[in-house]
Design a protein around this motif. Structure first.
Motif, PDB file in Angstrom:
ATOM      1  N   ILE A  53      44.474 113.065   5.092  1.00  0.00           N
ATOM      2  CA  ILE A  53      45.788 112.461   5.377  1.00  0.00           C
ATOM      3  C   ILE A  53      46.872 113.547   5.339  1.00  0.00           C
ATOM      4  N   PHE A  54      46.816 114.412   4.319  1.00  0.00           N
ATOM      5  CA  PHE A  54      47.835 115.465   4.206  1.00  0.00           C
ATOM      6  C   PHE A  54      47.652 116.535   5.289  1.00  0.00           C
ATOM      7  N   ASP A  55      46.401 116.781   5.643  1.00  0.00           N
ATOM      8  CA  ASP A  55      46.140 117.739   6.709  1.00  0.00           C
ATOM      9  C   ASP A  55      46.787 117.250   8.017  1.00  0.00           C
TER      10      ASP A  55
ATOM     11  N   ASP B 218      45.062 120.886  -2.456  1.00  0.00           N
ATOM     12  CA  ASP B 218      45.065 120.267  -3.794  1.00  0.00           C
ATOM     13  C   ASP B 218      44.022 119.151  -3.853  1.00  0.00           C
ATOM     14  N   GLU B 219      44.051 118.284  -2.844  1.00  0.00           N
ATOM     15  CA  GLU B 219      43.171 117.104  -2.880  1.00  0.00           C
ATOM     16  C   GLU B 219      41.691 117.500  -2.790  1.00  0.00           C
ATOM     17  N   LYS B 220      41.407 118.556  -1.990  1.00  0.00           N
ATOM     18  CA  LYS B 220      40.009 119.025  -1.909  1.00  0.00           C
ATOM     19  C   LYS B 220      39.580 119.566  -3.279  1.00  0.00           C
TER      20      LYS B 220
ATOM     21  N   PHE C 132      47.823 104.713  -3.180  1.00  0.00           N
ATOM     22  CA  PHE C 132      46.621 105.313  -3.775  1.00  0.00           C
ATOM     23  C   PHE C 132      47.014 106.280  -4.893  1.00  0.00           C
ATOM     24  N   GLU C 133      48.025 107.102  -4.628  1.00  0.00           N
ATOM     25  CA  GLU C 133      48.425 108.099  -5.633  1.00  0.00           C
ATOM     26  C   GLU C 133      48.950 107.405  -6.895  1.00  0.00           C
ATOM     27  N   LEU C 134      49.682 106.289  -6.715  1.00  0.00           N
ATOM     28  CA  LEU C 134      50.173 105.562  -7.885  1.00  0.00           C
ATOM     29  C   LEU C 134      49.013 104.915  -8.640  1.00  0.00           C
TER      30      LEU C 134
ATOM     31  N   ASP D  40      49.882 118.289 -10.099  1.00  0.00           N
ATOM     32  CA  ASP D  40      49.810 118.281  -8.628  1.00  0.00           C
ATOM     33  C   ASP D  40      50.265 116.924  -8.093  1.00  0.00           C
ATOM     34  N   GLU D  41      49.761 115.847  -8.731  1.00  0.00           N
ATOM     35  CA  GLU D  41      50.053 114.506  -8.216  1.00  0.00           C
ATOM     36  C   GLU D  41      51.529 114.164  -8.344  1.00  0.00           C
ATOM     37  N   SER D  42      52.206 114.707  -9.370  1.00  0.00           N
ATOM     38  CA  SER D  42      53.636 114.386  -9.488  1.00  0.00           C
ATOM     39  C   SER D  42      54.393 114.997  -8.301  1.00  0.00           C
ATOM     40  N   ARG D  43      53.914 116.153  -7.809  1.00  0.00           N
ATOM     41  CA  ARG D  43      54.532 116.743  -6.606  1.00  0.00           C
ATOM     42  C   ARG D  43      54.199 115.900  -5.372  1.00  0.00           C
ATOM     43  N   HIS D  44      52.947 115.434  -5.304  1.00  0.00           N
ATOM     44  CA  HIS D  44      52.564 114.610  -4.154  1.00  0.00           C
ATOM     45  C   HIS D  44      53.427 113.352  -4.102  1.00  0.00           C
ATOM     46  N   LEU D  45      53.615 112.726  -5.280  1.00  0.00           N
ATOM     47  CA  LEU D  45      54.417 111.490  -5.317  1.00  0.00           C
ATOM     48  C   LEU D  45      55.852 111.761  -4.879  1.00  0.00           C
TER      49      LEU D  45
END
Ligand SMILES: [Fe+2]
Ligand SMILES: [Fe+2]
Length: 295
Positions: A59-61, A82-84, A138-140, A169-174
């Motif tokens: 999705i991010f790609d 990050d996700e990989k 999903f991230e939440l 990492d996830e806090s940045r993604h959110l």
């Protein structure tokens, strides 16, 4: 919500880490109170999460290919990495619990397989629009439900450090998820649709809708079956998904418009948000709790 993309790019670049930073040969600690079956169940949850993280990477790609800002494109490229990395770390953690992908229930493997198939879709811009709209939920869920449940069950130092890094990492993604929701909401509020794929805004032909349903219907069915079957196969983990965690997830989904004030201007967002809200209500009902008032 204002987000400084320069600072975000610097932070994500500086925050990169490697699975090779860990000694994976260390035996699992703090799990003696779990039976071999319960350990395997925790491992299964990690493997399912890893499968979903691999979807998040794609999705991010895709988001990086469609970003209109070069800094956002670079940030999304890092997020895909990050996700990989999260998926690889979770797979290695699962191995320490004695679980392998072959142990995942068949419907869960089917769910991941069907999720993988949607990447063959030709309508890349619409696919990007749909997947990037849904990833925040999903991230939440990862942040409010899955990782806390796993953390609670086992106090293993390797796992604790892996989860600490994933959390950062996830806090940045959110933060970027909220940013994107806000950008889209503002575009709807100002009726400025220049960055939108035309298919999202124009009425589709019956053939287009049928083609899309060809992907979305099996995706929805296999996702429900895959997640449901996982919870049936992992009763110890199901118990760890307590009503307070589900309610916290529901509150966080409900409070997205506080982080992205124009979220509700997007009809697409309003529809997409019904799915996690509905699942959370169902989860609470199964637990015999009523849904708390949304704030
Ligand atoms: Fe992740
Ligand atoms: Fe993420």
């Amino acid at each position: 919500m204002e987000l400084n993309l320069d600072r975000m790019l610097e932070s994500v670049r500086d925050g990169q880490w490697s699975v090779d930073d860990f000694d994976w040969s260390q035996p699992l600690q703090g799990a003696d109170h779990l039976s071999a079956k319960e350990k395997c169940e925790a491992g299964l949850m990690l493997l399912a999460v890893a499968g979903l993280e691999r979807q998040a990477a794609r999705i991010f790609d895709l988001a990086s290919q469609h970003a209109t800002d070069d800094r956002a494109a670079a940030i999304y490229r890092f997020f895909a990495a990050d996700e990989k990395r999260h998926a690889e770390a979770e797979t290695r953690l699962a191995r320490r619990y004695g679980a392998t992908e072959a142990d995942l229930p068949l419907p869960t493997r089917a769910m991941l397989g069907v999720m993988g198939l949607q990447w063959r879709r030709k309508d890349r811009a619409v696919l990007h629009f749909e997947t990037s709209a849904g990833i925040v939920f999903f991230e939440l869920a990862l942040d409010s439900l899955l990782i806390p449940a796993l953390k609670e069950q086992v106090s293993d130092p390797v796992q604790a450090e892996v989860f600490r890094r994933i959390d950062i990492d996830e806090s940045r993604h959110l933060a970027m998820d909220y940013w994107l929701i806000e950008q889209r909401g503002q575009a709807y509020a100002n009726r400025n649709f220049s960055g939108f794929p035309a298919d999202v805004l124009t009425a589709k032909s019956r053939a287009d809708r049928a083609r899309q349903a060809l992907f979305l219907v099996p995706l929805a069915v296999t996702t429900l079956a895959g997640l449901g079957s996982l919870l049936v196969h992992a009763p110890s983990f199901r118990r760890a998904l307590t009503a307070d965690k589900i309610a916290k997830y529901q509150r966080r989904v409900g409070s997205i418009p506080r982080k992205a004030p124009h979220a509700l201007a997007s009809p697409f967002y309003r529809v997409a948000a019904q799915i996690p809200q509905g699942l959370a209500r169902w989860g609470l009902a199964v637990r015999g709790e009523s849904a708390p008032a949304l704030t």
